[in-house]
Scaffold this active site. Structure first.
Site, PDB file in Angstrom:
ATOM      1  N   VAL A 102       0.753  -1.145  -0.011  1.00  0.00           N
ATOM      2  CA  VAL A 102       0.071   0.011   0.016  1.00  0.00           C
ATOM      3  C   VAL A 102       0.853   1.250  -0.085  1.00  0.00           C
ATOM      4  CG1 VAL A 102      -0.160   0.147   2.596  1.00  0.00           C
ATOM      5  CG2 VAL A 102      -2.144   0.983   0.999  1.00  0.00           C
ATOM      6  N   GLY A 322      -5.312  -6.622   0.823  1.00  0.00           N
ATOM      7  CA  GLY A 322      -5.648  -5.795   1.898  1.00  0.00           C
ATOM      8  C   GLY A 322      -4.944  -4.668   2.004  1.00  0.00           C
ATOM      9  N   GLU A 323      -4.429  -4.025   3.277  1.00  0.00           N
ATOM     10  CA  GLU A 323      -3.746  -3.013   3.580  1.00  0.00           C
ATOM     11  C   GLU A 323      -4.188  -1.720   3.140  1.00  0.00           C
ATOM     12  OE1 GLU A 323       0.224  -3.436   1.909  1.00  0.00           O
ATOM     13  OE2 GLU A 323       0.325  -5.486   2.839  1.00  0.00           O
ATOM     14  N   GLY A 324      -5.319  -1.557   2.188  1.00  0.00           N
ATOM     15  CA  GLY A 324      -5.865  -0.341   1.621  1.00  0.00           C
ATOM     16  C   GLY A 324      -5.174  -0.214   0.448  1.00  0.00           C
TER      17      GLY A 324
END
Length: 351
Positions: A102, A322-324
């Site tokens: 990210v 994930g993670e943004g």
């Protein structure tokens, strides 16, 4: 059961959104020809209360990191993840170094990334103090056999998330993105989604980090046990977070609610942020009006959660990191939607 006072969420500006739709129809193009860009442009006008919307020049990602008891695996036993739980702490260090997925992707769109250790099961003495300053606990309980959180911890973590949203907005954020990091996140997200929507484990469990079919079957069994153990306690959102969630899920829910309270757009990411959003909606009805879905995850719980929230993903890149990381990829699309209203002429102006 929580006895907290109701949280007031303002409404987006319906007049500004209506004016935006009318102007979009007057631009030098066939009516509706820019499709989803027009919908997003009008949505942004409603969120900002002005036509055109303000520039989206300060986008901030906050990654809430924590470990989960379901990720503990005895030697030779199947796990819920393709990776060991120690990866969570290692990844916090990678975020701090600016070399995570990210952080690399966010730099491409000019977004800032902040990581917080909310419940990592390790002492991170080698990271900046501000990363660990909001820690609620070390790890969460294994939700298939015990509650994730002790009494009062869900409310405490929720307050952490609200305070962090305030900090980012006060510092100038115009768009917020909730990120997540934690081995076992997709299992907890599936349990929260199943409880929130009244769905069985087999419908909400996916492959997460890439487990094989026996691994997925193990995850289904874990989530099924968790849902049966929690029983009818899941009706109250804070009880749901206590029984089946985690400190980082509760913090994410608080982050989403406070963004709505502060009239700040949120771009949701993958399955974990959407599971937290389902709980956040129950805590603060109306908050979902301030959220967009950045992308379509490969996890079934995310798809089901977005359908319940009435949100359509902006992108579908088959991401599951994930993670943004997926949400930040939607930022250029939002900027393009704004540019349509800010830069295009009307037919009357062109003739």
């Amino acid at each position: 059961m929580s006895t907290a006072a109701p949280i007031h969420v303002p409404l987006p500006d319906a007049t500004a959104e209506h004016q935006a739709r009318r102007r979009l129809d007057e631009l030098v193009k066939p009516v509706g020809s820019l499709g989803r860009l027009e919908e997003l442009a009008a949505w942004l006008c409603g969120a900002h209360g002005t036509v055109p919307p303000r520039p989206l020049d300060d986008v901030r990602v906050v990654v809430f990191a924590g470990d989960h008891g379901v990720s503990r695996t005895a030697p030779g036993s199947p796990g819920v993840s393709a990776y060991p739980r120690e990866i969570t702490a290692a990844m916090v260090r990678v975020f701090c170094a600016g070399t995570s997925g990210v952080t690399v992707l966010a730099r491409e769109v000019g977004a800032r990334v902040r990581v917080l250790d909310v419940a990592v099961d390790a002492e991170l003495d080698d990271v900046p103090r501000e990363v660990v300053a909001r820690k609620v606990r070390r790890g969460s309980g294994s939700v298939d056999v015990e509650d994730a959180l002790a009494p009062g911890e869900a409310e405490r973590a929720f307050s952490v998330g609200r305070a962090v949203a305030d900090e980012e907005i006060d510092a100038g954020a115009c768009v917020l993105v909730p990120g997540d990091m934690g081995i076992g996140n997709s299992t907890v997200a599936a349990a929260l989604t199943g409880a929130s929507l009244g769905l069985p484990a087999r419908e909400v469990v996916g492959t997460g980090t890439g487990v094989d079919e026996p691994g997925r079957a193990h995850k289904v069994a874990v989530v099924d046990r968790a849902l049966r153990r929690a029983g009818d306690r899941v009706g109250d959102p804070f009880d749901r977070l206590t029984a089946l969630g985690s400190a980082c899920a509760a913090a994410t829910a608080g982050f989403l609610v406070q963004a709505a309270v502060r009239s700040t757009p949120v771009v949701l990411d993958g399955v974990f942020s959407v599971a937290a959003a389902l709980v956040a909606r129950d805590i603060a009805p109306g908050a979902a009006r301030w959220w967009l879905a950045g992308h379509a995850s490969t996890e079934p719980a995310q798809r089901l959660g977005l359908a319940s929230l009435g949100l359509e993903p902006i992108l579908d890149l088959r991401l599951r990191l994930g993670e943004g990381s997926g949400a930040v990829q939607a930022v250029p699309v939002l900027r393009a939607a704004r540019a349509v209203l800010a830069g295009m002429s009307t037919l009357a102006e062109a003739t």
